[in-house]
Scaffold this motif. Structure first.
Motif, PDB file in Angstrom:
ATOM      1  N   GLU A  50       0.839  -1.210   0.000  1.00  0.00           N
ATOM      2  CA  GLU A  50       0.000   0.000   0.000  1.00  0.00           C
ATOM      3  C   GLU A  50       0.872   1.258   0.000  1.00  0.00           C
ATOM      4  N   GLN A  51       1.978   1.212   0.738  1.00  0.00           N
ATOM      5  CA  GLN A  51       2.876   2.377   0.780  1.00  0.00           C
ATOM      6  C   GLN A  51       3.635   2.544  -0.529  1.00  0.00           C
ATOM      7  N   ILE A  52       4.001   1.420  -1.144  1.00  0.00           N
ATOM      8  CA  ILE A  52       4.655   1.483  -2.460  1.00  0.00           C
ATOM      9  C   ILE A  52       3.736   2.242  -3.421  1.00  0.00           C
ATOM     10  N   TYR A  53       2.460   1.921  -3.365  1.00  0.00           N
ATOM     11  CA  TYR A  53       1.471   2.585  -4.226  1.00  0.00           C
ATOM     12  C   TYR A  53       1.407   4.072  -3.895  1.00  0.00           C
ATOM     13  N   ALA A  54       1.356   4.388  -2.586  1.00  0.00           N
ATOM     14  CA  ALA A  54       1.246   5.800  -2.180  1.00  0.00           C
ATOM     15  C   ALA A  54       2.483   6.591  -2.608  1.00  0.00           C
ATOM     16  N   PHE A  55       3.663   5.967  -2.491  1.00  0.00           N
ATOM     17  CA  PHE A  55       4.908   6.672  -2.819  1.00  0.00           C
ATOM     18  C   PHE A  55       5.173   6.729  -4.320  1.00  0.00           C
ATOM     19  N   SER A  56       4.452   5.933  -5.119  1.00  0.00           N
ATOM     20  CA  SER A  56       4.780   5.925  -6.550  1.00  0.00           C
ATOM     21  C   SER A  56       3.619   6.458  -7.384  1.00  0.00           C
ATOM     22  N   VAL A  57       2.597   5.658  -7.537  1.00  0.00           N
ATOM     23  CA  VAL A  57       1.508   6.014  -8.452  1.00  0.00           C
ATOM     24  C   VAL A  57       0.873   7.348  -8.067  1.00  0.00           C
ATOM     25  N   LYS A  58       0.676   7.537  -6.759  1.00  0.00           N
ATOM     26  CA  LYS A  58       0.004   8.757  -6.319  1.00  0.00           C
ATOM     27  C   LYS A  58       0.873   9.999  -6.462  1.00  0.00           C
ATOM     28  N   THR A  59       2.192   9.825  -6.573  1.00  0.00           N
ATOM     29  CA  THR A  59       3.056  11.002  -6.673  1.00  0.00           C
ATOM     30  C   THR A  59       3.500  11.281  -8.119  1.00  0.00           C
ATOM     31  N   VAL A 148       5.786   2.136  10.515  1.00  0.00           N
ATOM     32  CA  VAL A 148       6.976   2.910  10.132  1.00  0.00           C
ATOM     33  C   VAL A 148       7.819   2.178   9.088  1.00  0.00           C
ATOM     34  N   VAL A 149       8.104   0.893   9.351  1.00  0.00           N
ATOM     35  CA  VAL A 149       9.006   0.157   8.452  1.00  0.00           C
ATOM     36  C   VAL A 149       8.475   0.120   6.999  1.00  0.00           C
ATOM     37  N   PRO A 150       7.202  -0.223   6.775  1.00  0.00           N
ATOM     38  CA  PRO A 150       6.737  -0.239   5.379  1.00  0.00           C
ATOM     39  C   PRO A 150       6.882   1.128   4.690  1.00  0.00           C
ATOM     40  N   ARG A 151       6.693   2.196   5.453  1.00  0.00           N
ATOM     41  CA  ARG A 151       6.801   3.538   4.862  1.00  0.00           C
ATOM     42  C   ARG A 151       8.257   3.880   4.544  1.00  0.00           C
ATOM     43  N   ILE A 152       9.151   3.529   5.459  1.00  0.00           N
ATOM     44  CA  ILE A 152      10.568   3.838   5.224  1.00  0.00           C
ATOM     45  C   ILE A 152      11.086   3.063   4.012  1.00  0.00           C
ATOM     46  N   VAL A 153      10.759   1.790   3.948  1.00  0.00           N
ATOM     47  CA  VAL A 153      11.274   0.986   2.821  1.00  0.00           C
ATOM     48  C   VAL A 153      10.630   1.448   1.509  1.00  0.00           C
ATOM     49  N   ALA A 154       9.347   1.812   1.575  1.00  0.00           N
ATOM     50  CA  ALA A 154       8.694   2.333   0.362  1.00  0.00           C
ATOM     51  C   ALA A 154       9.373   3.621  -0.089  1.00  0.00           C
ATOM     52  N   GLY A 155       9.705   4.497   0.850  1.00  0.00           N
ATOM     53  CA  GLY A 155      10.412   5.740   0.517  1.00  0.00           C
ATOM     54  C   GLY A 155      11.781   5.456  -0.072  1.00  0.00           C
ATOM     55  N   LEU A 156      12.494   4.528   0.573  1.00  0.00           N
ATOM     56  CA  LEU A 156      13.841   4.153   0.125  1.00  0.00           C
ATOM     57  C   LEU A 156      13.822   3.644  -1.319  1.00  0.00           C
ATOM     58  N   LEU A 157      12.816   2.837  -1.651  1.00  0.00           N
ATOM     59  CA  LEU A 157      12.780   2.212  -2.984  1.00  0.00           C
ATOM     60  C   LEU A 157      12.115   3.098  -4.036  1.00  0.00           C
ATOM     61  N   MET A 158      11.060   3.797  -3.643  1.00  0.00           N
ATOM     62  CA  MET A 158      10.248   4.458  -4.666  1.00  0.00           C
ATOM     63  C   MET A 158      10.713   5.867  -5.013  1.00  0.00           C
ATOM     64  N   LEU A 159      11.337   6.576  -4.083  1.00  0.00           N
ATOM     65  CA  LEU A 159      11.783   7.920  -4.452  1.00  0.00           C
ATOM     66  C   LEU A 159      12.831   7.874  -5.571  1.00  0.00           C
TER      67      LEU A 159
END
Lengths: 263, 243
Positions: A50-59, A148-159
């Motif tokens: 879900e965070q991968i989606y928020a950090f990628s498609v939505k941005t 926290v962890v899913p958000r951090i890893v999503a940020g790390l990978l998707m930005l």
């Protein structure tokens, strides 16, 4: 009177300095807790997706708009300042490197700190004040691992992914405005300008390293202020504001030190 | 059995719990009664380590939970469920996911078994399966509370803690919640610890009662042993209670 005012000034300055360093320390502690909770990522894989989606498609839409105008703006500014001393190919090289090394990563990260950092802090902050985080704990779920962890890893990978996309778009828009829409430079000269003094590490640095660090910072700071939220709706508002301000400050500080250390 | 000894908790200068001693026997509904601001929520959250006390011991069947590591306590929490005052349903999950989250994370069940557990829980609290696909924001306060009870029930806990379960509910919903608390005791033989200021709820569900006043237990016994004068003293009112 002046003495009282100056005493109060120094008192407040002292308090704010201590508060800033306490915040930095607490964020570092949360980062360490997140690293320790990293093995639980598989357990919380659904939250991660879900965070991968928020950090990628939505941005993506906002990243696309920013990237196009960074490319256009950088090119217009550079051509305006061009002189007889520099060849156009050298100017293209300057635009190319400035865009991928600095402009795109930092402007995009600052905008995403506003968008994602604020929403992370508000989301987690709302959960905090409505006892949902305590509910997680009573269900034997670790809030750091779950939130926290899913958000951090999503940020790390998707930005980095978003930044690669943005950099490509910025360079394309620069090419479009200088070689297609106008005849300021030919397509061949533009290409040779980009290849001039080419270092592969610069591509990794601007597309992967910097955005990965900023992605972690945005997620970490947003989560931290969300978890610290107290009070009601006002507390959520304060958490969101603090998340944006502090992550923006961290991004510009890290931007300087990353450049100084790695380039 | 839960044994509480000398539990203190202060927030900055204010001492909220002032050395509580309390025994909570198994298979009982214990109601901790008291007016607002006496430390009821702090106390019940202390019992499950959502708030760490400054001093004292809390033992479940002889095991002091305050001496357990976070990891040991997390494992122990499988025996405990908590119904929060505001229900605390996860607003990013629909009702089905709210109910199945614990099972999904901690039990190895097939999708069919999980479906059965969720259906049984939602039917037990008197809601139809059409509710399962709704999000918490689409439910009324009473329905949210019943889903929260279903979420607690699905863990099949040994202890269920309720923080002001009838607050903010109309009389019908409050009575339904009282019924559910009693039904749940029979259904899964759980020990219920209920903090409330609601005297009617106490009358309806309590096997034993503890009165909390100014951060300490001022009385323990059965509800029949409480006099109207005791309640008047507790709530600082006169002539309101007809027991």
């Amino acid at each position: 009177m002046a003495k009282i005012l100056s005493d109060k000034f120094f008192e407040q300055l002292g308090e704010r300095t201590i508060s800033f360093f306490t915040t930095v320390y607490d964020i570092a502690v949360l980062f360490i807790q997140s690293i320790k909770a990293l093995p639980s990522l598989w357990f919380y894989r659904r939250q991660f997706l879900e965070q991968i989606y928020a950090f990628s498609v939505k941005t993506l839409p906002i990243a696309a708009v920013i990237a196009v105008f960074i490319g256009l703006g950088a090119t217009v500014q550079s051509t305006y300042q061009s002189s007889e001393l520099l060849t156009r190919a050298i100017l293209v090289n300057v635009i190319f490197k400035t865009t991928i090394l600095e402009l795109c990563p930092i402007i995009l990260s600052l905008v995403l700190a506003g968008k994602l950092g604020a929403s992370l802090a508000a989301e987690i902050g709302s959960m905090k004040i409505s006892e949902q985080i305590e509910a997680l704990e009573t269900m034997s779920l670790d809030p750091v691992g779950f939130l926290v962890v899913p958000r951090i890893v999503a940020g790390l990978l998707m930005l980095p992914v978003i930044t690669i996309f943005a950099n490509a778009l910025a360079i394309f828009s620069s090419f479009f405005v200088s070689a297609v829409a106008t005849d300021w430079i030919s397509a061949q000269e533009f290409g040779s300008g980009m290849q001039m003094d080419f270092k592969a590490f610069e591509l990794y640095f601007g597309n992967l390293i910097k955005p990965a660090v900023y992605g972690v910072l945005i997620a970490l700071v947003g989560s931290y202020f969300g978890l610290r939220t107290t009070g009601g709706a006002k507390g959520v508002g304060t958490a969101s504001t603090n998340a944006v301000v502090v992550s923006a400050v961290f991004i510009v500080i890290f931007d300087y030190y990353l450049g100084k250390l790695l380039l | 059995m839960i044994t509480v000894r000398g539990v203190h908790k202060s927030f900055e200068e204010k001492e909220v719990l002032t050395g509580i001693d309390l025994d909570i026997p198994d298979n009982n509904n214990l109601v901790i009664l008291g007016p607002s601001g006496q430390g009821k929520t702090v106390f019940i959250k202390t019992l499950v380590r959502l708030i760490e006390p400054d001093a004292g011991s809390i033992a479940y069947d002889g095991d002091d939970i305050l001496k357990m590591s976070r990891k040991e306590w997390q494992a122990y929490q499988n025996h405990i469920a908590f119904v929060f005052q505001n229900s605390a349903l996860f607003d990013f999950l629909d009702v089905r996911e709210n109910l199945s989250l614990f099972l999904r994370m901690h039990k190895r069940l097939s999708p069919f078994q999980m479906y059965n557990e969720v259906s049984r829980a939602i039917n037990f609290v008197g809601l139809g399966e059409d509710v399962l696909d709704k999000f918490p924001e689409e439910l009324s306060g009473g329905m949210r509370k019943r889903v929260a009870i279903a979420r607690a029930m699905i863990k099949r806990p040994k202890y269920i803690f309720y923080d002001e379960p009838t607050t903010g509910l109309d009389q019908n919903n409050a009575e339904k919640v009282s019924e559910l608390i009693l039904m749940l005791k029979n259904e899964i033989a759980a020990t219920s610890i209920i903090v409330t200021h609601d005297i009617k709820l106490m009358r309806d569900v309590a096997d034993r009662v503890a009165l909390l006043r100014e951060g300490n237990i001022s009385f323990t016994g059965t509800k029949e042993e409480i006099s109207a004068e005791t309640l008047e003293f507790l709530y600082e009112t006169r002539g309101e209670y007809d027991l």
